[in-house]
Design a protein around this motif. Sequence first.
Motif, mmCIF file in Angstrom:
data_model
loop_
_atom_site.group_PDB
_atom_site.id
_atom_site.type_symbol
_atom_site.label_atom_id
_atom_site.label_comp_id
_atom_site.label_asym_id
_atom_site.label_seq_id
_atom_site.Cartn_x
_atom_site.Cartn_y
_atom_site.Cartn_z
ATOM 1 N N GLY A 9 38.422 51.506 43.626
ATOM 2 C CA GLY A 9 37.566 51.761 44.837
ATOM 3 C C GLY A 9 37.614 50.826 45.761
ATOM 4 O O GLY A 9 37.383 51.072 46.897
ATOM 5 N N THR A 10 38.505 49.880 45.516
ATOM 6 C CA THR A 10 38.918 48.869 46.583
ATOM 7 C C THR A 10 40.328 49.066 46.950
ATOM 8 O O THR A 10 40.845 48.252 47.859
ATOM 9 N N GLY A 11 40.806 50.035 46.632
ATOM 10 C CA GLY A 11 42.185 50.350 46.892
ATOM 11 C C GLY A 11 43.408 49.622 46.380
ATOM 12 O O GLY A 11 44.553 49.431 46.986
ATOM 13 N N ARG A 12 43.120 48.612 45.388
ATOM 14 C CA ARG A 12 44.072 47.807 44.825
ATOM 15 C C ARG A 12 44.809 48.600 43.838
ATOM 16 O O ARG A 12 44.799 49.770 43.242
ATOM 17 N N PRO A 13 46.097 48.360 43.599
ATOM 18 C CA PRO A 13 46.969 49.090 42.574
ATOM 19 C C PRO A 13 46.506 48.945 41.332
ATOM 20 O O PRO A 13 45.841 47.964 40.765
ATOM 21 N N GLU A 14 46.620 50.192 40.630
ATOM 22 C CA GLU A 14 46.019 50.337 39.364
ATOM 23 C C GLU A 14 47.240 50.511 38.369
ATOM 24 O O GLU A 14 48.373 50.769 38.671
ATOM 25 N N VAL A 33 38.263 51.013 37.552
ATOM 26 C CA VAL A 33 37.342 51.586 38.532
ATOM 27 C C VAL A 33 37.197 50.959 39.754
ATOM 28 O O VAL A 33 37.315 51.196 40.899
ATOM 29 N N TRP A 34 36.917 49.468 39.589
ATOM 30 C CA TRP A 34 36.808 48.570 40.722
ATOM 31 C C TRP A 34 37.971 48.543 41.505
ATOM 32 O O TRP A 34 38.098 48.598 42.873
ATOM 33 N N GLN A 35 39.297 48.403 40.796
ATOM 34 C CA GLN A 35 40.559 48.567 41.332
ATOM 35 C C GLN A 35 40.680 49.779 42.270
ATOM 36 O O GLN A 35 41.145 49.727 43.426
ATOM 37 N N VAL A 52 36.266 45.227 25.290
ATOM 38 C CA VAL A 52 37.207 45.112 25.964
ATOM 39 C C VAL A 52 37.742 46.177 26.817
ATOM 40 O O VAL A 52 37.995 46.106 28.005
ATOM 41 N N LEU A 53 37.728 47.234 25.927
ATOM 42 C CA LEU A 53 38.054 48.721 26.559
ATOM 43 C C LEU A 53 36.954 49.058 28.022
ATOM 44 O O LEU A 53 37.789 49.469 28.890
ATOM 45 N N VAL A 54 35.896 48.906 27.550
ATOM 46 C CA VAL A 54 34.829 49.068 28.346
ATOM 47 C C VAL A 54 35.141 48.252 29.700
ATOM 48 O O VAL A 54 34.947 48.554 31.014
ATOM 49 N N ALA A 55 35.239 47.033 29.472
ATOM 50 C CA ALA A 55 35.545 45.965 30.307
ATOM 51 C C ALA A 55 36.581 46.377 31.451
ATOM 52 O O ALA A 55 36.507 46.254 32.530
#
Length: 242
Positions: free
Chosen positions: A203-208, A199-201, A190-193
Amino acid sequence: MDAIGGGAFEREYRRRRRLPWQFIGTAGFLSVFGLQEALPNDPSTRARWAPWVFVLAAVTALARVFLEQLRAHTRVTDAGITAQGTLRSRTWAWPEVYDIRVEHDPRGKGRSAPQWVTYLYDFEGRRFLLPHLDDLQLDDPYAEVSALCLAAAPHRSLSWERQPRVEDLIRHRAARRKGWTWGFNGALLVLVAMFVFTVWQAGTGRPEHDFLELVCVPLGALVTLGALFSWYWTHRTPPATT
């Protein structure tokens, strides 16, 4: 056993073989790499807490390993057994010891970690690791434990025969450990996922939401999966035969 006047015996098991240089080199590299990642190249960027957590965990693990190598030992006398861990020491009189068993450790790999370790079991089914009573420090841990039990027999009020009640307790505790191990492995996945998702967030400029995604969610998965797997394996454990 080392004989001491009057039939008494005493033996101490300490580290006699050094850690392999591959282990030390790998641990050092990971620590340096984590520290380098923790220091931002651009001073204007916000500090990232995740790499610092990694560095703290790596340093803590290294300190524990080296401290264990220096301090940990097992001392056996005609009065009982003392297991000195990294920080804590525990002593059992012989009448409190149910059994001493050499068991396979699936985490052991070659010269970096023992494949066969020794546990002390009490009459409540709890097991305790006896430091350095393993195949990494001893040529034949089975023979050593057999000699230890033979020498301790006159100092016990009971024989080494197995008791169904205690065996049931041992089996159920082993099932719970297995369940929490599975839960821990599931939480790592789950942590890896969640890391990939974070990282995807980014890279796409979504809020982290780093703390929620990298701490809260994996911890929640650990508790949930650990409890479920523990319940599952406990109910699949057959009773000890009489």
